[in-house]
Design an enzyme around this catalytic site. Structure first.
Site, mmCIF file in Angstrom:
data_model
loop_
_atom_site.group_PDB
_atom_site.id
_atom_site.type_symbol
_atom_site.label_atom_id
_atom_site.label_comp_id
_atom_site.label_asym_id
_atom_site.label_seq_id
_atom_site.Cartn_x
_atom_site.Cartn_y
_atom_site.Cartn_z
ATOM 1 N N GLY A 29 0.839 -1.190 0.000
ATOM 2 C CA GLY A 29 0.000 0.000 0.000
ATOM 3 C C GLY A 29 0.871 1.236 0.000
ATOM 4 O O GLY A 29 2.086 1.169 0.212
ATOM 5 N N TYR A 30 0.233 2.370 -0.201
ATOM 6 C CA TYR A 30 0.954 3.630 -0.310
ATOM 7 C C TYR A 30 0.511 4.604 0.770
ATOM 8 O O TYR A 30 -0.667 4.921 0.880
ATOM 9 C CB TYR A 30 0.743 4.238 -1.703
ATOM 10 C CG TYR A 30 1.467 3.419 -2.736
ATOM 11 C CD1 TYR A 30 2.785 3.693 -3.059
ATOM 12 C CD2 TYR A 30 0.858 2.313 -3.317
ATOM 13 C CE1 TYR A 30 3.479 2.900 -3.948
ATOM 14 C CE2 TYR A 30 1.547 1.516 -4.217
ATOM 15 C CZ TYR A 30 2.854 1.814 -4.523
ATOM 16 O OH TYR A 30 3.546 1.020 -5.393
ATOM 17 N N LEU A 31 1.485 5.071 1.560
ATOM 18 C CA LEU A 31 1.227 6.141 2.519
ATOM 19 C C LEU A 31 1.182 7.471 1.782
ATOM 20 O O LEU A 31 0.524 8.405 2.212
ATOM 21 C CB LEU A 31 2.324 6.175 3.592
ATOM 22 C CG LEU A 31 2.337 4.993 4.550
ATOM 23 C CD1 LEU A 31 3.597 5.000 5.403
ATOM 24 C CD2 LEU A 31 1.092 4.987 5.423
ATOM 25 N N GLU A 83 -3.334 4.662 1.742
ATOM 26 C CA GLU A 83 -4.397 5.099 0.853
ATOM 27 C C GLU A 83 -5.233 3.877 0.465
ATOM 28 O O GLU A 83 -4.758 2.747 0.562
ATOM 29 C CB GLU A 83 -3.774 5.749 -0.389
ATOM 30 C CG GLU A 83 -2.980 7.004 -0.062
ATOM 31 C CD GLU A 83 -2.160 7.539 -1.228
ATOM 32 O OE1 GLU A 83 -2.100 6.882 -2.298
ATOM 33 O OE2 GLU A 83 -1.572 8.613 -1.072
ATOM 34 N N ASN A 145 2.696 0.929 -9.948
ATOM 35 C CA ASN A 145 1.869 0.350 -8.889
ATOM 36 C C ASN A 145 1.115 1.426 -8.112
ATOM 37 O O ASN A 145 -0.034 1.232 -7.733
ATOM 38 C CB ASN A 145 2.734 -0.479 -7.943
ATOM 39 C CG ASN A 145 3.079 -1.835 -8.499
ATOM 40 O OD1 ASN A 145 2.538 -2.845 -8.074
ATOM 41 N ND2 ASN A 145 3.981 -1.883 -9.470
#
Length: 157
Positions: A29-31, A83, A145
């Site tokens: 996942g992406y912060l 996110e 990604n």
């Protein structure tokens, strides 16, 4: 400074699976998925990492990358802060000549997308292309990604 040099390709068949010497399940996942920098949390089987990547150069082959291994429990807690749309994929490692291709077969909202990446020591370095490689998508932002976490493959027209 750590510079990652890689090229990215679509994959036209699943023949690569028979050539794989290793595979792992990845959840990431992406912060932060800003186009100028991303902060990624990844759990790959029993290991976890936090990675910061900078903006790619003009042709998309090179960018700053910093990565640090963290405890899996820390990564799982950080994934809860990420996110929306956590990415899940299986990564297959395939030796082709003197290089290793990482082939990601995506799951969930990105089911059907299969992408191969190869890391190089320079932008000009040559490499052997296996027959299962298709169109090169290096530098095409929609295949990053961080972007497929925002606009999943299954929603593409």
């Amino acid at each position: 400074m750590n510079i990652e040099i890689e090229r990215k390709f679509l994959v036209k068949s699943l023949d690569f699976k028979t050539e794989s010497f290793d595979k792992k399940h990845i959840k990431q996942g992406y912060l932060n998925s800003d186009k100028n920098r991303t902060v990624r949390i990844r759990v790959a089987d029993t290991r976890a990492f936090i990675t910061i990547k900078g903006k790619s150069n003009k042709n998309g082959t090179s960018r700053f990358e910093w990565e640090k291994e963290i405890h899996v429990s820390e990564a799982e807690a950080l994934l809860l802060l990420c996110e929306p749309n956590i990415i899940e994929k299986t990564r297959f490692l395939i030796q082709v000549g003197k290089h290793v291709f990482e082939v990601d077969e995506f799951a969930g909202n990105n089911q059907g997308l299969v992408v191969a990446e190869i890391e190089l020591s320079s932008e000009e370095e040559g490499f052997e292309k296996p027959n299962w490689l298709s169109k090169e998508v290096t530098g095409d932002l929609k295949y990053y990604n961080s972007n497929i976490s925002k606009l999943p493959f299954t929603s593409w027209k």
